[in-house]
Scaffold this active site. Structure first.
Site, PDB file in Angstrom:
ATOM      1  CD  GLU A  25      -2.936  -1.359   2.307  1.00 13.74           C
ATOM      2  OE1 GLU A  25      -3.444   0.157   2.620  1.00 13.74           O
ATOM      3  OE2 GLU A  25      -3.480  -1.588   2.654  1.00 13.74           O
ATOM      4  NE  ARG A  65      -4.868  -9.077   5.858  1.00 17.04           N
ATOM      5  CZ  ARG A  65      -5.260  -8.162   5.468  1.00 17.04           C
ATOM      6  NH1 ARG A  65      -5.667  -7.681   3.989  1.00 17.04           N
ATOM      7  NH2 ARG A  65      -5.227  -7.137   5.870  1.00 17.04           N
TER       8      ARG A  65
END
Length: 327
Positions: free
Chosen positions: A25, A42
């Site tokens: 991110e 994940r």
């Protein structure tokens, strides 16, 4: 910039010899500058957005890589098409500081799924939402050829989602995707704090529209029961057939005047006047000027629930409205 961020994410994974599905991110400042925030080992909750615009099954890929197989495609082989948006459907009361809402699910109508509409949901009717898990119980993901068409389709599909027994954030999400700034792509991490998303503003108008939907539903339910209803589609010579309702819609008292002539219903509730028709049993379509609204009707105990623009209205009929008045 997208390619630069992708390259940075790959470098981060290689730096720690990472193998498997993962999500890196970044924060983007709108000036073509981006900053690393975190990496999750994940898939993200939003991975269906990627799946919808690429046609690839990332969960399947994750399992294959975990089994020691190679990634099925290279980056250059992946083709992106169109636009997709995901909504997180949560059991929470957006009128009470988004407090969690718990209890059994009494009504659950899901949008019709297709190649462009996907609902990932973890509950069914009569299941209970408890205090022990995250309030998100479903994700609605919609694809469109472009962002504008995607939002239009998303609005329609969100209006089809009907849940009772617990409060949900559906009406809050509906207000967001209908807001001008969301549609104009004026987005940032400050979007909610900078924009007043006040779902109460339209409560009265939407309640009046719900009252109109109830009136038509009631008339259709009682056509065969009312001895005063003319046998031929309510037709009367040189007159309009009227029926008056006195309703309690959530906390509001609303009177409704329904008139019918030549197969067309015109229903007045407060300041709202709609031309209305029953599309299918329990599904009304209201027209007011150029605006068309979908409504869904569910009897529940002594009341009737109307879902309108993402909102849920509970309606009680104060009086016996079985008689018709043509005066």
């Amino acid at each position: 910039v997208r390619q630069q961020m992708a390259s940075a994410a790959i470098k981060a994974a290689k730096a720690i010899n990472y193998v498997g599905a993962g999500t890196v991110e970044f924060l983007f400042d709108g000036k073509d500058q981006y900053y690393f925030m975190e990496m999750n080992t994940r898939l993200q909750v939003e991975h269906p957005v990627t799946e919808m615009i690429t046609g690839e099954d990332l969960v399947e890929w994750q399992v294959k890589v975990a089994m020691g197989e190679k990634v099925p495609k290279s980056q250059n082989e992946i083709v992106q098409s169109g636009h997709a948006i995901e909504l997180r459907i949560c059991a929470e009361d957006c009128r009470n500081n988004f407090m969690p809402s718990i209890g059994p699910i009494q009504i659950l109508q899901a949008p019709v799924e297709s190649d462009s509409v996907r609902l990932d949901i973890g509950v069914k009717r009569e299941d209970a939402i408890s205090v022990y898990y995250d309030p998100m119980f479903a994700k609605l993901i919609v694809w469109g050829p472009d962002r504008k068409q995607c939002i239009e389709e998303l609005t329609t599909r969100l209006s089809e989602l009907c849940v009772a027994g617990v409060s949900t954030n559906a009406d809050y999400l509906f207000a967001i995707i209908q807001s001008n700034r969301f549609n104009d792509i004026e987005l940032s991490t400050h979007f909610l704090s900078d924009n007043s998303i006040d779902i109460a503003i339209t409560d009265t108008n939407d309640a009046e529209a719900a009252a109109c939907g109830y009136a038509l539903w009631h008339i259709n339910q009682h056509k065969s029961e009312s001895k005063n209803v003319p046998a031929v589609h309510g037709w009367r010579l040189n007159d309009r057939q009227h029926q008056i309702f006195h309703l309690k819609v959530n906390h509001l008292g609303i009177s409704v005047d329904s008139s019918h002539a030549n197969g067309v219903y015109a229903i007045q509730a407060g300041s709202s006047r709609h031309d209305i028709r029953m599309q299918t049993e329990g599904h009304c379509i209201l027209t007011k000027g150029s605006l068309t609204t979908q409504q869904y009707v569910f009897p529940l105990g002594d009341s009737v629930l109307i879902f309108n623009n993402g909102k849920r209205f509970e309606i009680f009929d104060h009086l016996d409205n079985s008689d018709f008045d043509s005066s």
